[in-house]
Design a protein around this motif. Structure first.
Motif, short mmCIF file in Angstrom:
data_model
loop_
_atom_site.label_atom_id
_atom_site.label_comp_id
_atom_site.label_asym_id
_atom_site.label_seq_id
_atom_site.Cartn_x
_atom_site.Cartn_y
_atom_site.Cartn_z
N ASN A 440 -14.06 -54.78 -12.48
CA ASN A 440 -15.04 -54.61 -13.54
C ASN A 440 -14.45 -53.97 -14.78
O ASN A 440 -13.50 -53.19 -14.71
CB ASN A 440 -16.21 -53.77 -13.03
CG ASN A 440 -17.24 -54.59 -12.28
OD1 ASN A 440 -17.76 -55.56 -12.81
ND2 ASN A 440 -17.54 -54.20 -11.06
N LYS A 447 -22.44 -55.84 -22.66
CA LYS A 447 -22.56 -57.30 -22.51
C LYS A 447 -23.33 -57.83 -23.72
O LYS A 447 -24.54 -57.68 -23.81
CB LYS A 447 -23.29 -57.64 -21.21
CG LYS A 447 -23.62 -59.12 -21.04
CD LYS A 447 -22.36 -59.96 -20.90
CE LYS A 447 -22.69 -61.37 -20.45
NZ LYS A 447 -23.46 -62.15 -21.45
N HIS A 453 -19.17 -63.26 -19.26
CA HIS A 453 -18.33 -62.45 -18.39
C HIS A 453 -18.08 -63.22 -17.09
O HIS A 453 -19.03 -63.64 -16.42
CB HIS A 453 -19.00 -61.12 -18.07
CG HIS A 453 -18.98 -60.14 -19.22
ND1 HIS A 453 -18.73 -58.80 -19.03
CD2 HIS A 453 -19.16 -60.31 -20.55
CE1 HIS A 453 -18.78 -58.18 -20.20
NE2 HIS A 453 -19.04 -59.08 -21.14
N ARG A 486 -24.87 -51.92 -12.13
CA ARG A 486 -24.98 -52.11 -13.58
C ARG A 486 -23.76 -52.85 -14.13
O ARG A 486 -23.89 -53.69 -15.03
CB ARG A 486 -25.13 -50.75 -14.28
CG ARG A 486 -26.51 -50.12 -14.13
CD ARG A 486 -26.69 -48.98 -15.10
NE ARG A 486 -25.77 -47.88 -14.86
CZ ARG A 486 -26.02 -46.86 -14.03
NH1 ARG A 486 -27.15 -46.81 -13.36
NH2 ARG A 486 -25.13 -45.89 -13.88
N ARG A 487 -22.60 -52.56 -13.57
CA ARG A 487 -21.40 -53.30 -14.00
C ARG A 487 -21.51 -54.77 -13.59
O ARG A 487 -21.17 -55.67 -14.36
CB ARG A 487 -20.15 -52.66 -13.40
CG ARG A 487 -19.84 -51.28 -13.94
CD ARG A 487 -18.45 -50.81 -13.53
NE ARG A 487 -18.34 -50.55 -12.11
CZ ARG A 487 -18.55 -49.36 -11.55
NH1 ARG A 487 -18.91 -48.32 -12.30
NH2 ARG A 487 -18.40 -49.19 -10.24
N ASP A 489 -24.17 -56.43 -13.17
CA ASP A 489 -25.24 -57.09 -13.93
C ASP A 489 -24.69 -57.81 -15.16
O ASP A 489 -25.34 -58.69 -15.71
CB ASP A 489 -26.28 -56.07 -14.38
CG ASP A 489 -27.26 -55.69 -13.27
OD1 ASP A 489 -27.42 -56.50 -12.34
OD2 ASP A 489 -27.84 -54.60 -13.33
N ARG A 490 -23.49 -57.43 -15.60
CA ARG A 490 -22.91 -58.07 -16.79
C ARG A 490 -22.31 -59.43 -16.47
O ARG A 490 -22.02 -60.21 -17.38
CB ARG A 490 -21.84 -57.16 -17.39
CG ARG A 490 -22.38 -55.81 -17.84
CD ARG A 490 -21.31 -54.98 -18.54
NE ARG A 490 -20.17 -54.68 -17.71
CZ ARG A 490 -19.57 -53.49 -17.64
NH1 ARG A 490 -20.02 -52.48 -18.38
NH2 ARG A 490 -18.53 -53.30 -16.88
N TRP A 491 -22.10 -59.72 -15.19
CA TRP A 491 -21.45 -60.98 -14.85
C TRP A 491 -22.36 -62.16 -15.20
O TRP A 491 -23.55 -62.15 -14.93
CB TRP A 491 -21.13 -61.06 -13.37
CG TRP A 491 -20.32 -59.93 -12.82
CD1 TRP A 491 -19.64 -58.97 -13.50
CD2 TRP A 491 -20.13 -59.64 -11.43
NE1 TRP A 491 -19.03 -58.10 -12.63
CE2 TRP A 491 -19.31 -58.49 -11.36
CE3 TRP A 491 -20.56 -60.23 -10.25
CZ2 TRP A 491 -18.92 -57.93 -10.14
CZ3 TRP A 491 -20.18 -59.68 -9.04
CH2 TRP A 491 -19.37 -58.54 -8.99
N HIS A 513 -26.39 -63.88 -11.44
CA HIS A 513 -25.27 -64.60 -12.02
C HIS A 513 -25.09 -65.91 -11.26
O HIS A 513 -25.63 -66.09 -10.17
CB HIS A 513 -23.98 -63.76 -11.94
CG HIS A 513 -23.69 -63.22 -10.57
ND1 HIS A 513 -23.86 -61.89 -10.25
CD2 HIS A 513 -23.25 -63.82 -9.44
CE1 HIS A 513 -23.54 -61.70 -8.99
NE2 HIS A 513 -23.17 -62.86 -8.47
#
Length: 724
Positions: A440, A447, A453, A486-487, A489-491, A513
């Motif tokens: 990550n 994001k 990502h 939370r990390r 969630d950016r994918w 994702h």
């Protein structure tokens, strides 16, 4: 007659289905069947059901030709059930140990038509809460009707906490409705009609609170369907019960509670639809309010009832805001103080972050792809394979790598890079159109809309990862699971190597994702390697043509000091004999000299810092590992693998695993040094039996390794082509 039919509707639960089925089939009580309804699930759930049905005759699979939804899938299961009782279990939940025995005993003691069981709520981050339903059931009479003990209507209105006599359902012609909240129009009419109800306060069901994928966490106007199901429930209660009027005040309060729970949940009703939802509540308030009146609930809930009765939506919002402020103030206990130590470093970081935030306001660079691997250790792994293929298929995309200051010398000539922590790093991270990493990006990374990502990961999982580590805290280095999610969630995309990995990642990273089940790009090189490729690498490593090469790749154990090995490599090298070279590849967590060239000491070569692990795979004739994910990659070459597992029970218990490696090894297994020596002394590692194990392993884990994984990723992510 079979006592119990467990009806199990299945749709997109591949990450949880095994746990559910295991919790059923491993119960000591055995007089039951599982009627699993595959509701045309688009994931690997159907294959999992087929696997279980093949090995346990108690599992019967009903496959639907199209997706019909939870209610109709339950109806299909009921049509195939033969048990005296039916239990509609949700396939993402699981049963507590001994639950079936407790249920059977209670049914035998009470002859109940409906048995309501206790449960707990298991949050996605591992927290467990026990609702008050257990206490309520403990206070209930041994058997009763809803009119005799109307408090039973306050238990959770779901189907999975109720075991129902099948004849009662058939006699009443009960069917689940379609759409969301179908449990409402099933539960309340059933309880109103049942001549004999009983309770079991014992926790029987572990109710999973999914982070994503659950209706209760889906923002959609479909939550308006709750009104239709309550209307249908009220109609059926009038039809089936002679005491409908007596039950009306309790039912009305429960209906209002349910409506307000849905409205107050920011993850259900869209903001733009909340006024309209409130108005529908007010309509039903006046439509169903009992003529004899009802007792207002205490506190804020009673005030909400009054505001609904007055149709005062603005005041309702003001009340919710005030309650939120009070709770927020109550949570504030102290303000962090800035310590003098390290102040200069923090000031410098603050300046860079300010620069980063300023760059976020500038346009996205539509031609920039930013790559990183292993916390900026260099140009390697899946991101490197993707970048290489992107240069061929997407020449308009400019690839830039993030590397640590101490890793600059490892960057291949001609590769654009930025140094982690520099101004150019913050600028690239803020403005790149694509961000590709096998771990990550930092917590503070944003994001941006219009960016993509891609999480490539860096191994097929044997050990548990992500949220699955919550049950194995001894091995979880990062126990802030909220930050992990939370990390994640950016994918936008997450690459998996096979179906096994897809299923594992769905549980470990319950985020929104797209999964790219395409194989690992870094293995393309292994899938297409030739004998000439192997010869070149062996020559680079100084290995003579007649020497046998054994590659030893131990995994990391969080509970042992860094660098401590479970195998004496010097003694092992002596056992291998004079014509064998032992390449030792320590886990990267234990590598202190990141620039060290391969160092040969007699027959042992330390390749821990060697930058390209695929070279080592190509050079090796056989791999020895314990539980490292390297085995999955090396298996692509179809060369012998030996598992040295001296502490498997401890590793399995402390770290947690997704499957039993001892039952599905990629080759011969040794648990002691003497057994390991025997494997090599007798050449058992290259026997027909070992080859058969390896072939089975490859069928499960390597079937996507055809040399085209990177191309599939580039076409889907960088070129925007539709998934094949």
């Amino acid at each position: 007659m079979t006592l119990l039919s467990v009806v199990l509707p299945v749709y997109k639960v591949q990450g949880y289905l095994r746990q559910c089925l295991d919790s059923l089939l491993e119960q000591r009580f055995t007089d039951f069947e599982v009627v699993a309804v595959d509701d045309c699930s688009p994931d690997h759930s159907g294959a999992i059901l087929a696997e279980y049905a093949a090995r346990d005759p108690r599992v019967r699979v009903v496959s639907l030709a199209e997706n019909v939804g939870l209610g109709r899938a339950r109806n299909a299961g009921l049509d195939h059930a033969v048990g005296e009782y039916v239990w509609f279990v949700d396939s993402d939940d699981w049963l507590a140990e001994g639950a079936l025995t407790a249920v059977a005993d209670r049914l035998a003691d009470t002859a109940a038509d409906v048995l309501i069981v206790g449960f707990d709520r298991v949050e996605w981050d591992g927290r467990v809460a026990v609702p008050g339903a257990g206490r309520l059931l403990a206070e209930a009479p041994e058997t009763f009707t809803a009119q005799e003990w109307p408090r039973i209507l306050n238990t959770l209105h779901v189907a999975w906490n109720k075991v129902v006599r099948r004849d009662l359902l058939l006699k009443l012609g009960f069917r689940f409705g379609t759409g969301w909240y179908e449990d409402v129009s099933f539960t309340f009419p059933l309880l109103a009609a049942a001549p004999r109800i009983s309770g079991l306060s014992r926790i029987c069901v572990h109710y999973r609170q999914r982070r994503t994928g659950a209706i209760t966490r889906t923002l959609d106007d479909r939550h308006f369907e709750v009104f239709d199901h309550w209307a249908h429930a009220m109609t059926l209660v009038d039809r089936y019960s002679d005491s409908a009027e007596a039950l009306r005040p309790v039912l009305f309060r429960r209906m209002m509670w349910h409506y307000l729970v849905v409205l107050r949940n920011a993850q259900r009703v869209p903001k733009a639809s909340r006024r309209r939802f409130f108005d529908r509540i007010a309509e039903d308030y006046h439509r169903y309010k009992p003529a004899v009146g009802y007792r207002l609930p205490p506190g804020a809930m009673g005030l909400r009832h009054r505001l609904v009765a007055r149709r005062a939506f603005v005041l309702f919002l003001a009340l919710q805001w005030m309650i939120g402020v009070v709770r927020a103030v109550d949570r504030v206990r102290y303000l962090p103080l800035i310590e003098a130590e390290g102040l200069a470093k923090r000031v410098r970081q603050a300046a860079y972050r300010a620069y980063y935030r300023a760059q976020l306001r500038l346009p996205v660079d539509e031609s920039l792809a930013l790559y990183a691997a292993y916390w900026y250790r260099g140009v390697t792994c899946n991101p490197a394979a993707i970048a290489s293929k992107a240069a061929e298929l997407a020449p308009g995309v400019r690839s830039v790598w993030v590397v640590g200051r101490g890793r600059v010398t490892t960057v291949p000539p001609g590769t654009d890079y930025v140094i982690a922590g520099s101004a150019s790093y913050y600028r690239a991270l803020a403005r790149a159109r694509w961000l590709v990493n096998n771990v990550n990006w930092p917590n503070w990374a944003v994001k941006r809309p219009g960016t993509t990502h891609l999480m490539t990961h860096h191994g097929t999982p044997l050990k548990m990862m992500g949220m699955d580590q919550a049950d194995h805290p001894a091995a979880a280095k990062d126990q802030d699971f909220h930050a992990q999610m939370r990390r994640a969630d950016r994918w936008d995309f997450s690459i998996t190597a096979n179906a096994h990995t897809t299923i594992a990642w769905e549980r470990a990273y319950p985020c929104r994702h797209e999964i790219l089940e395409v194989g690992y790009p870094r293995n393309d090189r292994l899938a297409t390697a030739t004998a000439a490729d192997t010869a070149v690498v062996r020559d680079q490593l100084g290995i003579r043509p007649h020497e046998r090469v054994v590659l030893y790749t131990p995994t990391h154990r969080e509970w042992l000091p860094l660098g401590r090995q479970v195998l004496d490599v010097e003694a092992f090298a002596d056992l291998l004999g004079p014509d064998t070279v032992l390449l030792v590849r320590a886990h990267y967590f234990a590598v202190t000299d990141e620039h060290g060239a391969p160092a040969r000491r007699g027959r042992i070569v330390d390749v821990s810092a060697y930058p390209v692990v695929e070279d080592l795979y190509l050079a090796a004739d056989v791999m020895v590992t314990d539980y490292s994910s390297a085995m999955f990659d090396f298996a692509v070459l179809d060369r012998p693998i030996v598992i040295y597992a001296p502490d498997w029970p401890a590793y399995r218990e402390l770290r947690g695993v997704y499957f039993d490696l001892m039952e599905l090894p990629p080759g011969e297994v040794a648990t002691t040094v003497s057994e390991l020596a025997e494997v090599f002394a007798t050449a058992a590692y290259e026997s027909a039996g070992a080859a058969e194990k390896r072939a089975s392993f490859r069928r499960r884990f390597c079937y996507l390794d055809d040399g085209k994984a990177a191309e599939r990723v580039v076409r889907r992510v960088l070129l925007g082509e539709a998934a094949p």
